[in-house]
Design a protein around this motif. Structure first.
Motif, short mmCIF file in Angstrom:
data_model
loop_
_atom_site.label_atom_id
_atom_site.label_comp_id
_atom_site.label_asym_id
_atom_site.label_seq_id
_atom_site.Cartn_x
_atom_site.Cartn_y
_atom_site.Cartn_z
N GLY A 132 0.80 -1.22 0.00
CA GLY A 132 0.00 0.00 0.00
C GLY A 132 0.84 1.27 0.00
N ASP A 133 0.20 2.37 0.31
CA ASP A 133 0.77 3.71 0.26
C ASP A 133 2.08 3.81 1.04
N PRO A 134 3.19 4.08 0.35
CA PRO A 134 4.49 4.17 1.04
C PRO A 134 4.54 5.25 2.12
N SER A 135 3.74 6.30 1.96
CA SER A 135 3.78 7.36 2.96
C SER A 135 3.30 6.88 4.33
N GLN A 136 2.67 5.69 4.38
CA GLN A 136 2.21 5.12 5.64
C GLN A 136 3.20 4.12 6.24
N TRP A 137 4.29 3.83 5.52
CA TRP A 137 5.27 2.87 6.05
C TRP A 137 6.04 3.50 7.20
N PRO A 138 6.35 2.74 8.25
CA PRO A 138 7.15 3.30 9.36
C PRO A 138 8.49 3.87 8.90
N SER A 139 9.15 3.21 7.95
CA SER A 139 10.45 3.69 7.47
C SER A 139 10.32 5.04 6.78
N GLN A 140 9.24 5.24 6.04
CA GLN A 140 9.01 6.52 5.37
C GLN A 140 8.68 7.60 6.39
N ASN A 141 7.97 7.23 7.43
CA ASN A 141 7.63 8.21 8.47
C ASN A 141 8.88 8.68 9.21
#
Length: 199
Positions: free
Chosen positions: A117-126
């Motif tokens: 799903g949406d990468p902006s929701q991944w912990p690493s992206q956060n």
């Protein structure tokens, strides 16, 4: 006794991650065989389920590992910057350029969004977003950037960089797309510079 068991579990986890990373990079998420992967790691499917829950859980762990390495590589590139702004631009250039790396391309930029799903929701992206937010706050404070909303600027810059990398990875000719992506990103980002910094 407990320590030895913990060490074995940690070692098994690393073996599974290593084998999975090779399998997902070579074959993609869908085609990667869990039986072949666990056999290569010298473990059972039970070990996989115990450590990661399922194939998707294992894939998420691999994506987080590779994404974390991407952030570290970008940070290293940024360390060559003469000031905070040039460091941020060098970091972003390096991040987008990693879309040419076959492993990054397949695991993080193509299969990652398709299956997680949406990468902006991944912990690493956060985690990356939080670092960008801190840099933007510092640049606004130093009046290098216009007095913009820090959270909005961080989210929009991070989103633009991620989408640039996604576009490069998915394009028919990634090498031709790369300079277009980085140059246009820099032009967009320069709009945030305070007038005295852009003279």
């Amino acid at each position: 006794m407990g320590k030895k068991r913990d060490e074995t579990m940690a070692e098994n986890r690393m073996r599974l991650l290593s084998a999975a990373r090779r399998a997902f990079a070579a074959h993609g998420f869908s085609a990667a065989s869990m039986d072949e992967l666990t056999a290569e790691a010298g473990l059972t499917r039970g070990a996989l389920y115990h450590n990661f829950g399922d194939k998707k859980g294992l894939f998420a762990a691999v994506v987080a590992e590779v994404d974390g390495e991407m952030a570290a590589r970008a940070k290293k590139a940024g360390a060559r910057g003469e000031d905070d702004w040039s460091a941020l631009m060098l970091e972003t250039d390096a991040y987008i350029e990693m879309a040419l790396d076959p492993e990054v391309q397949r695991i993080v930029l193509l299969d990652g969004p398709a299956f997680l799903g949406d990468p902006s929701q991944w912990p690493s992206q956060n985690a990356c977003l939080q670092e960008t937010r801190e840099k933007i706050a510092s640049l606004v404070s130093a009046r290098i950037l216009k007095p913009v909303d820090v959270d909005a600027a961080a989210r929009l810059l991070s989103g633009a960089a991620l989408n640039a990398a996604l576009w490069v990875a998915a394009s028919d000719d990634p090498r031709a797309a790369l300079p277009k992506a980085t140059e246009t990103f820099r032009l967009l980002a320069a709009g945030l510079l305070a007038d005295r910094a852009s003279d």
